[in-house]
Motif scaffolding. Structure first.
Motif: not given
Length: 656
Positions: A185-186, A189, A192-193, A231, A244
């Motif tokens: 997940t980290v 993310l 995605m950032f 994902t 997200v």
């Protein structure tokens, strides 16, 4: 036709179910679930042939639902109620899960099923709560803001729940599996950032530059579903990735356009999802277990309602708010159905319990409008049996208030009225129940009383009996009616101006003989019409006449449509239109330009009465006979339509 015929059946059934829900004033999702039951494998008649294929398509609906939820998410919505939303909501979810676990244990279920029941109960329905608030005219109140803030956090909480809950009970489940999921997940993310700040904005800018709505919608869909699939490939939730992706898009300038383009597609696939949920329900099973379902629904009402009420109380929300939250947010949410479906698909949740849980959830949704309607009567009964809360006043003048304005509510409208009266040195005092707004008013130097305007002692502290006018911005139908009755008792001569949110509210206010009723949405539209007429160079006096006519028609017709007893009043209003006040501009070279009011013999010649004249920046009320008309004067005249038409010709430029 295979899946094509199944889709046709499902869409037609969804339409009929949605129409039924609208007729019964219920959320559309309930109609979709009922449609799924009717065309599912457990009922006769027209039936979908391959439920599994429909379930696969429903996953797209889930992803699009979470995608749009991510686009709509805004941290600004949480700011006014951030403490109860960000701290109270997670606490509510945990307490509700413990409560559900306890109920499951009492039912004799094993710990695994009891935990699932707790998770199923922990979320509330955004759709049902919003519809209930809108129907009762409560949108914009402090209660509604607390509810919406908590609902937003609940919607976010579904993401980790979709990751964790389906893994419960699997052989690979454990801290190592959760740790691996956390690492994935980290990493996701972080990726995605990078995409959201560097790549996706450039893609959206390029596609938007093509001015092709079709390509724009396709790009948005590909981003949401594509990231969701990524994902899924990582072993995380498909819906989590879509959420997200929506949050990433929400920070771009294209968010609103993306949302408007995706919504129709989302609604279709969401209908398929809720219908697929309905297909899993066996109505015969529900009928045979109806006492159990009813018992569980009542237990949820009591337990979950107490949890919401207690949490709001702990976070210092008083008066009607704990009661409103308990009676409005006890139901099971639509995202709980999504969680249950994901659990069933993963094998973590036994499908044989699906009809029992679903039947219970739907019953709590059906109970919500009725229970929410009991909030005001029960609160009023409680208030009548207890002593009033001590008053808190800020910046009240030392001398007694007299001939002042009492403003009920320091929200958007109330604060604007207060600032305007301040600038004009008109004495006024504000009554507000929201402690945060009271602090804002105090910081702005306003005279404010903290208290409930429905309490007589609060109105007496505002010296409403000596007030010249009462301005009421309370959006609640029941609340405003109770306040007006109190005002009428204490200050029968005070004029009351009130806001009306909808025709039902307008009807209540009109029946209470409110002096002036304002509908904000209508007034906004009216201003748009005024600006449009200015753009087409219509004379100011003609624009004013159009505005006045539209107001008379709107504020009488709305009530007339609701109750025939107002028809006579409406007819009187229409008759009054024939002698309404009109504004006419005096043109250079007209019959009256340069002549005095007495010398022009307007009353004798045209049959109208001059009641006011606007000359430049000066306004003269009931001008004397010696007043001399100047070109450009705007004259207010009273008379019949034919007389006013005659006067318009009298004031128009004479043809040479």
């Amino acid at each position: 036709m295979g899946i094509a015929s199944d889709l046709v059946i499902l869409i037609v059934a969804g339409l009929l179910g949605g129409m039924l829900a609208r007729l019964l004033r219920q959320p559309l999702l309930l109609g979709y679930i009922i449609a799924g039951v009717l065309v599912g494998p457990h009922t006769g008649g027209i039936t979908v042939t391959d439920v599994h294929d429909i379930e696969l398509l429903a996953e797209i609906g889930v992803a699009l639902l979470l995608f749009t939820l991510g686009i709509e998410f805004s941290i600004k919505e949480l700011k006014p109620v951030r403490h109860v939303a960000l701290i109270g909501t997670p606490l509510q979810i945990v307490l509700t899960m413990l409560f559900g676990f306890g109920v499951g244990s009492l039912m004799g279920w094993d710990s695994h099923i009891s935990l699932w029941f707790g998770a199923f109960l922990s979320l509330s329905s955004t759709m049902v709560v919003l519809k209930t608030l809108e129907s009762r005219g409560l949108v914009g109140t402090l209660s509604s803001r607390v509810m919406l803030g908590m609902l937003v956090v609940q919607d976010i909480a579904i993401v980790p729940m979709l990751i964790i809950m389906p893994q419960i009970g699997s052989e690979s489940f454990g801290f190592s599996a959760l740790g691996m999921a956390g690492i994935k997940t980290v990493l996701f993310l972080a990726t995605m950032f990078l995409l959201g700040t560097r790549i996706i904005p450039k893609i959206m800018k390029t596609v938007a530059g093509w001015n092709s709505r079709e390509m724009f919608m396709l790009t948005c869909s590909a981003i949401g579903l594509g990231i969701g699939y990524a994902t899924h490939a990582l072993g995380l939730s498909f819906a989590f990735g879509a959420f997200v992706a929506g949050m990433v898009l929400s920070e771009s300038r294209y968010a609103y356009q993306a949302l408007s383009d995706i919504l129709p597609l989302r609604d279709i696939f969401s209908m398929i999802f809720f219908a697929s949920v309905g297909m899993l329900i066996d109505p015969v099973y529900v009928w045979h277990n109806l006492p159990t379902i009813a018992l569980l629904a009542v237990a949820i009402l009591i337990g979950k309602g107490l949890i919401f009420g207690t949490i709001s109380w702990v976070f210092r929300y008083r008066n009607v708010i704990p009661l409103a939250l308990g009676f409005s947010m006890f139901q099971v949410g639509e995202l709980s159905f999504l969680l249950l479906q994901q659990g069933a698909d993963s094998g973590s949740f036994p499908r044989e319990y699906f009809p029992l849980f679903m039947g219970t959830g739907i019953l709590t949704m059906l109970m919500t409008p009725f229970m929410a309607s009991l909030t005001s009567p029960i609160y009023s009964r409680i208030q009548s049996r207890r002593k009033s809360d001590p008053l808190q006043t800020v910046n009240l003048p030392e001398s007694d208030l007299d001939g002042h304005v009492v403003i009920l509510g320091y929200g958007r409208f109330g604060s604007y009225v207060s600032r305007t009266l301040d600038s004009l040195d008109i004495p006024h005092v504000t009554v507000e129940l929201n402690s945060t707004k009271v602090e804002q008013a105090a910081e702005n130097g306003e005279s404010v009383i903290y208290g409930d305007a429905q309490q007589e002692i609060v109105l007496e502290a505002a010296r409403v009996s000596h007030a010249r006018m009462v301005v009421m911005t309370i959006p609640s139908v029941n609340g405003s009616a109770a306040v007006i009755e109190k005002v009428r008792q204490l200050a029968p001569k005070a004029k009351v101006t009130a806001l009306s949110r909808n025709p039902e509210h307008l009807e209540v206010l009109d029946s209470l003989d409110v002096h002036h009723i304002i509908m904000p949405e209508f007034e906004t539209g009216l201003e748009m019409v005024r600006q449009t007429l200015f753009e087409y160079n219509l004379p100011p006096d003609e624009i004013q006449n159009v505005m006045a006519s539209m107001r008379r028609e709107r504020y009488t017709t709305e009530v007339e449509l609701q109750h025939p007893k107002y028809a006579q009043l409406a007819r009187l209003g229409k008759a009054a239109d024939s002698i309404a006040l009109h504004w006419v501009t005096v043109e250079d070279g007209s019959e009256v330009a340069g002549r005095s009011l007495a010398g022009s013999k307007i009353r004798t010649v045209t049959g109208v009465s001059v009641v006011g004249i606007l000359s430049g920046d000066d306004f003269t009320l009931n001008p004397e006979g010696g007043y001399r008309f100047q070109p450009g004067d705007v004259v207010g005249v009273l008379g019949g339509k034919d007389n006013i038409k005659f006067f318009k010709n009298f004031a128009a430029k004479r043809e040479s």
